[in-house]
Write a protein that holds these residues in place. Structure first.
Motif, PDB file in Angstrom:
ATOM      1  N   THR A 199     -13.111  -8.012 -12.863  1.00  0.00           N
ATOM      2  CA  THR A 199     -12.910  -8.147 -14.299  1.00  0.00           C
ATOM      3  C   THR A 199     -13.157  -9.585 -14.744  1.00  0.00           C
ATOM      4  OG1 THR A 199     -11.324  -6.337 -14.326  1.00  0.00           O
ATOM      5  CG2 THR A 199     -11.235  -7.865 -16.173  1.00  0.00           C
ATOM      6  N   LEU A 239     -10.387   3.039 -17.430  1.00  0.00           N
ATOM      7  CA  LEU A 239     -10.199   3.752 -16.162  1.00  0.00           C
ATOM      8  C   LEU A 239     -10.172   5.258 -16.386  1.00  0.00           C
ATOM      9  CD1 LEU A 239      -7.595   1.832 -13.962  1.00  0.00           C
ATOM     10  CD2 LEU A 239      -9.952   2.418 -13.362  1.00  0.00           C
ATOM     11  N   TRP A 261      -8.925  -0.409 -10.562  1.00  0.00           N
ATOM     12  CA  TRP A 261      -9.164  -1.608 -11.372  1.00  0.00           C
ATOM     13  C   TRP A 261      -9.041  -2.848 -10.497  1.00  0.00           C
ATOM     14  CZ3 TRP A 261     -10.876  -1.558 -16.268  1.00  0.00           C
ATOM     15  CH2 TRP A 261     -10.919  -2.784 -16.949  1.00  0.00           C
ATOM     16  N   GLN A 298      -7.716  -1.398 -20.437  1.00  0.00           N
ATOM     17  CA  GLN A 298      -7.809  -1.048 -19.022  1.00  0.00           C
ATOM     18  C   GLN A 298      -7.486   0.422 -18.789  1.00  0.00           C
ATOM     19  OE1 GLN A 298      -5.751  -3.655 -16.248  1.00  0.00           O
ATOM     20  NE2 GLN A 298      -5.333  -1.950 -14.854  1.00  0.00           N
TER      21      GLN A 298
END
Length: 215
Positions: free
Chosen positions: A114, A82, A109, A78
């Motif tokens: 996701t 990002l 995020w 993650q």
């Protein structure tokens, strides 16, 4: 769709994109993208975008965490995704036939997007295919809604075969349609998943990157 695809081999890395739809689906809750094709980083390329409205869906608990099978066991998934995506957005980019994009705000995020991305990567692995259309006929819009994301706009990039976040973002940026999705300033949220293929799969990894604008 006007999608061009090259004959795959297990060693190839592949990405996939559809051209952006600006307002064609303003009255529809879900829908697919129109098409464009091309080559990026030794594979064929494509992305999809949808605009419209949705009235929500069932929210379930997100299960994607760094270092799991839904991140291809990449420890800083993650954070790295990002950082890579937002660095490109801050810099601006020229996306070939899609034109030049100025600097765009950072994306946040989103666990629900996701989850939708993870479900699609899982499906591509389980059924050994590479497409924005799910094995059950699902689209980006239906997947995002089912996950619980209430949206006014969506975009999706997929890829197969890349080993790292840096590799896949580089591949997407070399494809006009992927690049345009990633640089689209109207998107506010992002969710990404990567699932490793097995011995029966054509590719070693299956990536899904979903962008969203909440309603």
């Amino acid at each position: 769709m006007n999608l061009r695809r090259t004959a795959p081999s297990p060693a190839q890395r592949k990405t996939h994109h559809f051209a952006t739809l600006a307002a064609l689906l303003a009255l529809a809750g879900c829908g697919g993208g129109g098409g464009g094709g091309g080559n990026a980083d030794a594979g064929s390329a494509g992305s999809t975008s949808t605009t419209g409205t949705t009235t929500g869906g069932t929210t379930t608990t997100p299960v994607t965490t760094a270092g799991t099978r839904l991140t291809c066991n990449l420890a800083n998934f993650q954070t790295d995704m990002l950082a890579a995506v937002n660095a490109r957005r801050r810099a601006g980019a020229t996306c070939g036939a899609n034109g030049s994009f100025p600097a765009a705000p950072d994306l946040a995020w989103n666990a629900t997007l996701t989850q939708a991305a993870a479900a699609h990567s899982d499906d591509m692995v389980a059924n050994n295919y590479f497409s924005h259309t799910g094995s059950d006929g699902s689209t980006l819009g239906t997947r995002a809604t089912a996950a619980g994301y209430v949206w006014s706009g969506l975009g999706e990039n997929i890829a197969a075969g890349q080993a790292t976040v840096a590799d896949v973002v580089d591949a997407w940026m070399k494809s006009d349609g992927h690049c345009a999705n990633l640089m689209n300033a109207s998107y506010k949220d992002i969710g990404v998943a990567c699932v490793a293929g097995g011995a029966s799969n054509t590719y070693r990894t299956y990536w899904t990157q979903d962008f969203g604008t909440p309603r």
